[in-house]
Design a protein around this motif. Structure first.
Motif, mmCIF file in Angstrom:
data_model
loop_
_atom_site.group_PDB
_atom_site.id
_atom_site.type_symbol
_atom_site.label_atom_id
_atom_site.label_comp_id
_atom_site.label_asym_id
_atom_site.label_seq_id
_atom_site.Cartn_x
_atom_site.Cartn_y
_atom_site.Cartn_z
ATOM 1 N N CYS A 1 0.830 -1.205 0.000
ATOM 2 C CA CYS A 1 0.000 0.000 0.000
ATOM 3 C C CYS A 1 0.865 1.256 0.000
ATOM 4 O O CYS A 1 0.612 2.196 -0.767
ATOM 5 C CB CYS A 1 -0.922 0.017 1.212
ATOM 6 S SG CYS A 1 -2.146 -1.304 1.228
ATOM 7 N N GLN A 2 1.896 1.264 0.849
ATOM 8 C CA GLN A 2 2.792 2.419 0.933
ATOM 9 C C GLN A 2 3.485 2.655 -0.412
ATOM 10 O O GLN A 2 3.641 3.800 -0.839
ATOM 11 C CB GLN A 2 3.847 2.216 2.013
ATOM 12 C CG GLN A 2 3.330 2.216 3.430
ATOM 13 C CD GLN A 2 2.972 3.595 3.924
ATOM 14 O OE1 GLN A 2 1.827 4.009 3.842
ATOM 15 N NE2 GLN A 2 3.941 4.301 4.440
ATOM 16 N N ALA A 3 3.922 1.590 -1.073
ATOM 17 C CA ALA A 3 4.608 1.739 -2.355
ATOM 18 C C ALA A 3 3.678 2.336 -3.409
ATOM 19 O O ALA A 3 4.061 3.257 -4.136
ATOM 20 C CB ALA A 3 5.153 0.394 -2.825
ATOM 21 N N GLU A 4 2.461 1.819 -3.492
ATOM 22 C CA GLU A 4 1.531 2.356 -4.490
ATOM 23 C C GLU A 4 1.111 3.779 -4.145
ATOM 24 O O GLU A 4 0.956 4.617 -5.032
ATOM 25 C CB GLU A 4 0.339 1.429 -4.664
ATOM 26 C CG GLU A 4 0.736 0.160 -5.389
ATOM 27 C CD GLU A 4 -0.423 -0.619 -5.971
ATOM 28 O OE1 GLU A 4 -1.548 -0.085 -6.081
ATOM 29 O OE2 GLU A 4 -0.202 -1.783 -6.324
ATOM 30 N N LEU A 5 0.933 4.072 -2.863
ATOM 31 C CA LEU A 5 0.646 5.462 -2.467
ATOM 32 C C LEU A 5 1.820 6.368 -2.837
ATOM 33 O O LEU A 5 1.622 7.511 -3.265
ATOM 34 C CB LEU A 5 0.360 5.545 -0.962
ATOM 35 C CG LEU A 5 -0.999 5.014 -0.521
ATOM 36 C CD1 LEU A 5 -1.041 4.852 1.002
ATOM 37 C CD2 LEU A 5 -2.122 5.935 -0.995
ATOM 38 N N GLY A 6 3.038 5.851 -2.698
ATOM 39 C CA GLY A 6 4.216 6.625 -3.083
ATOM 40 C C GLY A 6 4.231 6.937 -4.572
ATOM 41 O O GLY A 6 4.541 8.064 -4.979
ATOM 42 N N ILE A 7 3.899 5.941 -5.407
ATOM 43 C CA ILE A 7 3.823 6.191 -6.852
ATOM 44 C C ILE A 7 2.772 7.255 -7.142
ATOM 45 O O ILE A 7 3.008 8.178 -7.933
ATOM 46 C CB ILE A 7 3.523 4.889 -7.623
ATOM 47 C CG1 ILE A 7 4.697 3.916 -7.533
ATOM 48 C CG2 ILE A 7 3.218 5.199 -9.095
ATOM 49 C CD1 ILE A 7 4.408 2.525 -8.077
ATOM 50 N N LEU A 8 1.620 7.143 -6.496
ATOM 51 C CA LEU A 8 0.578 8.150 -6.709
ATOM 52 C C LEU A 8 1.057 9.536 -6.312
ATOM 53 O O LEU A 8 0.773 10.526 -7.004
ATOM 54 C CB LEU A 8 -0.689 7.785 -5.926
ATOM 55 C CG LEU A 8 -1.528 6.659 -6.503
ATOM 56 C CD1 LEU A 8 -2.651 6.288 -5.541
ATOM 57 C CD2 LEU A 8 -2.099 7.048 -7.855
ATOM 58 N N GLU A 9 1.790 9.637 -5.211
ATOM 59 C CA GLU A 9 2.314 10.939 -4.792
ATOM 60 C C GLU A 9 3.289 11.497 -5.819
ATOM 61 O O GLU A 9 3.284 12.690 -6.095
ATOM 62 C CB GLU A 9 2.985 10.845 -3.421
ATOM 63 C CG GLU A 9 2.049 10.991 -2.264
ATOM 64 C CD GLU A 9 1.304 12.324 -2.231
ATOM 65 O OE1 GLU A 9 1.899 13.394 -2.516
ATOM 66 O OE2 GLU A 9 0.111 12.304 -1.922
ATOM 67 N N VAL A 10 4.135 10.636 -6.385
ATOM 68 C CA VAL A 10 5.048 11.096 -7.430
ATOM 69 C C VAL A 10 4.240 11.639 -8.605
ATOM 70 O O VAL A 10 4.521 12.727 -9.115
ATOM 71 C CB VAL A 10 5.989 9.961 -7.899
ATOM 72 C CG1 VAL A 10 6.743 10.366 -9.166
ATOM 73 C CG2 VAL A 10 6.971 9.584 -6.803
ATOM 74 N N LEU A 11 3.226 10.891 -9.031
ATOM 75 C CA LEU A 11 2.402 11.315 -10.165
ATOM 76 C C LEU A 11 1.657 12.612 -9.881
ATOM 77 O O LEU A 11 1.401 13.394 -10.794
ATOM 78 C CB LEU A 11 1.426 10.208 -10.558
ATOM 79 C CG LEU A 11 2.071 8.917 -11.067
ATOM 80 C CD1 LEU A 11 1.019 7.844 -11.291
ATOM 81 C CD2 LEU A 11 2.876 9.172 -12.329
ATOM 82 N N ARG A 12 1.344 12.859 -8.619
ATOM 83 C CA ARG A 12 0.660 14.092 -8.212
ATOM 84 C C ARG A 12 1.637 15.244 -7.965
ATOM 85 O O ARG A 12 1.216 16.353 -7.726
ATOM 86 C CB ARG A 12 -0.127 13.852 -6.926
ATOM 87 C CG ARG A 12 -1.267 12.897 -7.050
ATOM 88 C CD ARG A 12 -1.771 12.518 -5.687
ATOM 89 N NE ARG A 12 -3.200 12.683 -5.593
ATOM 90 C CZ ARG A 12 -3.892 12.503 -4.484
ATOM 91 N NH1 ARG A 12 -3.277 12.161 -3.369
ATOM 92 N NH2 ARG A 12 -5.190 12.658 -4.476
ATOM 93 N N GLY A 13 2.932 14.952 -7.958
ATOM 94 C CA GLY A 13 3.931 15.993 -7.724
ATOM 95 C C GLY A 13 4.331 16.161 -6.268
ATOM 96 O O GLY A 13 5.082 17.073 -5.934
ATOM 97 N N GLY A 14 3.874 15.292 -5.392
ATOM 98 C CA GLY A 14 4.197 15.371 -3.966
ATOM 99 C C GLY A 14 5.447 14.570 -3.642
ATOM 100 O O GLY A 14 5.374 13.542 -2.958
ATOM 101 N N LEU A 15 6.596 15.039 -4.118
ATOM 102 C CA LEU A 15 7.822 14.247 -4.018
ATOM 103 C C LEU A 15 8.291 14.046 -2.587
ATOM 104 O O LEU A 15 8.784 12.964 -2.240
ATOM 105 C CB LEU A 15 8.929 14.873 -4.864
ATOM 106 C CG LEU A 15 8.603 15.032 -6.357
ATOM 107 C CD1 LEU A 15 9.835 15.513 -7.114
ATOM 108 C CD2 LEU A 15 8.067 13.750 -6.954
ATOM 109 N N ASP A 16 8.179 15.055 -1.735
ATOM 110 C CA ASP A 16 8.607 14.869 -0.346
ATOM 111 C C ASP A 16 7.745 13.830 0.359
ATOM 112 O O ASP A 16 8.261 12.979 1.090
ATOM 113 C CB ASP A 16 8.574 16.196 0.416
ATOM 114 C CG ASP A 16 9.683 17.138 -0.032
ATOM 115 O OD1 ASP A 16 10.711 16.650 -0.545
ATOM 116 O OD2 ASP A 16 9.508 18.360 0.114
#
Length: 196
Positions: A67-82
């Motif tokens: 879940c954390q990994a997929e949420l991380g990918i979504l954050e990258v796609l949304r521009g939330g890199l930090d």
């Protein structure tokens, strides 16, 4: 995939009514993964957070890591890199602690997305190559729901590097051990996390 998503959503509702937290977490993870593949990022975010929250309480590291990994990918796609960095660091730690090669490879792909967003396409190619190499060595196929996400990553990285440079970096990555690949994922130039 839309039909599969409808079926998973129906199962998810039934599991919620039955108060089955572990199976609800698994179904929510499945729904979030499908929604991510269908570019329904807001719905995916909601389901993956539900799955992660349940997994943290009831099912342990392996599902929380995914879940954390997929949420991380979504954050990258949304521009939330930090935000993505924090999610991906936790996901990788949990995947390693659980001894889950499928989720370690998912984390490497997620870190490849982050590297691309950090303007480091060579590192992205290395990490995606490492994920593919690890999967190949243990006869683990790419999860069907993530094939499209990974294909998009490869296309973007190949465009940034050029075909020849991409192929070299990807091939070098595919020969890395898990330990070497994890070290590359954790060693982010420009963030103060590099190792000597």
């Amino acid at each position: 995939m839309d039909g599969a998503l409808r079926e998973v959503a129906a199962s998810l509702e039934e599991l919620r009514r039955q108060d089955e937290p572990v199976f609800t977490a698994i179904a929510a993870f499945g729904a979030g993964s499908l929604e991510m593949a269908l570019d329904r990022h807001d719905d995916a975010w909601r389901h993956l957070r539900e799955a992660r929250d349940l997994a943290q309480r009831y099912s342990g590291d392996w599902l929380t890591a995914g879940c954390q990994a997929e949420l991380g990918i979504l954050e990258v796609l949304r521009g939330g890199l930090d935000q993505a960095r924090g999610l991906l660091e936790q996901a990788l730690d949990l995947s390693l602690a659980a001894g889950s090669t499928p989720f370690v490879t998912l984390c490497l792909t997620a870190h490849a997305w982050l590297a691309l967003a950090d303007s480091d396409p060579e590192r992205a190619a290395l990490l995606e190559g490492a994920a593919e190499g690890l999967r190949r060595r243990v006869s683990l196929p790419t999860w069907p729901l993530l094939r499209q996400v990974e294909a998009e990553l490869v296309t973007r990285v190949r465009q940034r590097l050029g075909a020849g440079h991409f192929d070299q970096a990807f091939s070098a990555g595919s020969a890395l051990t898990q330990r070497e690949a994890v070290a590359i994922a954790r060693n982010r130039p420009g963030t103060g996390t590099q190792t000597s």
